[in-house]
Design an enzyme around this catalytic site. Structure first.
Site, PDB file in Angstrom:
ATOM      1  N   HIS A  46      35.966  48.732 -25.460  1.00  0.00           N
ATOM      2  CA  HIS A  46      36.929  47.660 -25.168  1.00  0.00           C
ATOM      3  C   HIS A  46      38.367  48.094 -25.479  1.00  0.00           C
ATOM      4  O   HIS A  46      39.234  48.106 -24.612  1.00  0.00           O
ATOM      5  CB  HIS A  46      36.610  46.424 -26.015  1.00  0.00           C
ATOM      6  CG  HIS A  46      35.209  45.940 -25.900  1.00  0.00           C
ATOM      7  ND1 HIS A  46      34.749  45.282 -24.790  1.00  0.00           N
ATOM      8  CD2 HIS A  46      34.163  46.005 -26.760  1.00  0.00           C
ATOM      9  CE1 HIS A  46      33.488  44.955 -24.970  1.00  0.00           C
ATOM     10  NE2 HIS A  46      33.106  45.381 -26.157  1.00  0.00           N
TER      11      HIS A  46
HETATM   12  C1  BDR Z   1      36.655  43.033 -29.234  1.00  0.00           C
HETATM   13  O1  BDR Z   1      36.027  42.504 -30.410  1.00  0.00           O
HETATM   14  C2  BDR Z   1      35.874  43.509 -31.393  1.00  0.00           C
HETATM   15  O2  BDR Z   1      34.588  43.510 -31.910  1.00  0.00           O
HETATM   16  C3  BDR Z   1      36.233  44.815 -30.738  1.00  0.00           C
HETATM   17  O3  BDR Z   1      36.879  45.669 -31.670  1.00  0.00           O
HETATM   18  C4  BDR Z   1      37.124  44.431 -29.594  1.00  0.00           C
HETATM   19  O4  BDR Z   1      38.481  44.374 -30.001  1.00  0.00           O
HETATM   20  C5  BDR Z   1      35.677  42.972 -28.094  1.00  0.00           C
HETATM   21  O5  BDR Z   1      35.316  41.640 -27.836  1.00  0.00           O
END
Ligand code: BDR
Ligand code: CA
Length: 307
Positions: free
Chosen positions: A237
């Site tokens: 992500h």
């Molecule tokens: C986001 O949530 C976190 O767990 C990850 O680091 C990312 O920023 C994804 O939904």
């Protein structure tokens, strides 16, 4: 000329990978790193940031920010990132200097002293950025844009409706979305397409050397979580917020009007990306919609290979 950047994060495996990419990029000049609570409590995300910055041989000033969301009770994600917030690899000790000033003060200093407008990369809940805008609204004049990971032009991951970062602090996301600044959004609709596979992780490990091997170990842990959930690989992500800034040619993006639900009983933290063809809602966000996965992974591998 390099883009001056403030990197705000809550490491987090994918935050760590985003730092790997950002610190390796010749296009970015990391002026400061600031940390908020999110994937884990602030004391853990701060230690994790120190370990990663030490591993990557960085020297940018680091400051601690918000220990909790603006209005809500904190939520953490140990099921994704483990107890420490960054399980899976014997990272170096957190020997990295921390500024006395808090995140907002450090951000204000960097932005107000920068001859060039500063870009913010934000990969956690947007609490620190919302606090910065509330405490020092004048800094907006010297911010080029904000590239953030959060929300989705589709379904959520934390709830059926909401992505984790937006769910953790919807009020902060609302402040950023209505800031009037140029915004670049990497939501789940694109970040889940930016996954890394077992073979690609093994290829990073095969580079040899301490840092690639530790990066691969972090990815092994993170991949395990995603495989258990039926994904084809580990969704990177947060690195999308870096890559779409440095290499926009790898992404297809579209300007849309984006809002966040702050009140819904079932939909708190849900982002509403208005993709209607005939919508007259004025776009406030450039939304990444698709990614060239192979090109993105090559960028990550090249970054890992520089350490
Ligand atoms: C986001 O949530 C976190 O767990 C990850 O680091 C990312 O920023 C994804 O939904
Ligand atoms: Ca994150």
């Amino acid at each position: 000329m390099k883009i001056p950047v403030i990197f705000d994060c809550d490491p987090g495996h994918d935050d760590a990978l985003a730092l790997v990419m950002a610190c390796a990029s010749e296009k970015l000049d990391i002026k400061a790193v600031t940390v908020c609570a999110g994937n884990a409590a602030l004391e853990k995300t701060l230690v994790n940031a120190k370990r990663i910055l030490r591993l990557l041989g960085q020297s940018a000033p680091l400051a601690a920010g918000a220990a909790r969301p603006l209005l809500r009770e904190p939520v953490y994600a140990p099921d994704i990132h483990g107890k420490s917030g960054l399980d899976g690899a014997p990272l170096p000790p957190p020997d990295y200097p921390q500024e006395r000033a808090g995140a907002a003060e450090l951000q204000r200093r960097i932005i107000s002293q920068s001859p060039e407008p500063v870009t913010i990369i934000a990969t956690g809940p947007l609490t620190n950025i919302a606090i910065l805008f509330s405490a020092f609204p004048e800094v907006k004049q010297n911010i080029a844009r904000i590239s953030f990971m959060g929300g989705s032009a589709g379904a959520g991951n934390w709830t059926a409706a909401a992505e984790f970062n937006f769910y953790a602090d919807p009020e902060a996301a609302d402040i950023v979305l209505s800031s009037g600044l140029p915004l670049l959004m990497s939501g789940l609709n694109v970040t889940e397409k930016a996954f890394i596979t077992r073979d690609e992780i093994d290829a990073i490990r095969a580079f040899g050397g301490r840092t690639p091997v530790l990066i691969a170990a972090l990815l092994d842990f993170y991949l395990g979580v995603y495989m258990k959930r039926g994904f084809p690989g580990a969704a990177l992500h947060d690195p999308c917020a870096v890559a779409s800034l440095t290499n926009p040619e790898l992404f297809s993006a579209h300007p849309y009007h984006v809002t966040v639900e702050t009140r819904g009983k079932y939909t708190a933290g849900m982002s509403l990306v208005d993709i209607r063809r005939r919508s007259d809602a004025k776009p406030n966000v450039t939304v990444n919609m698709d990614v060239d996965r192979k090109g993105f992974i090559k960028l990550l591998m090249d970054a890992a290979g520089t350490y």
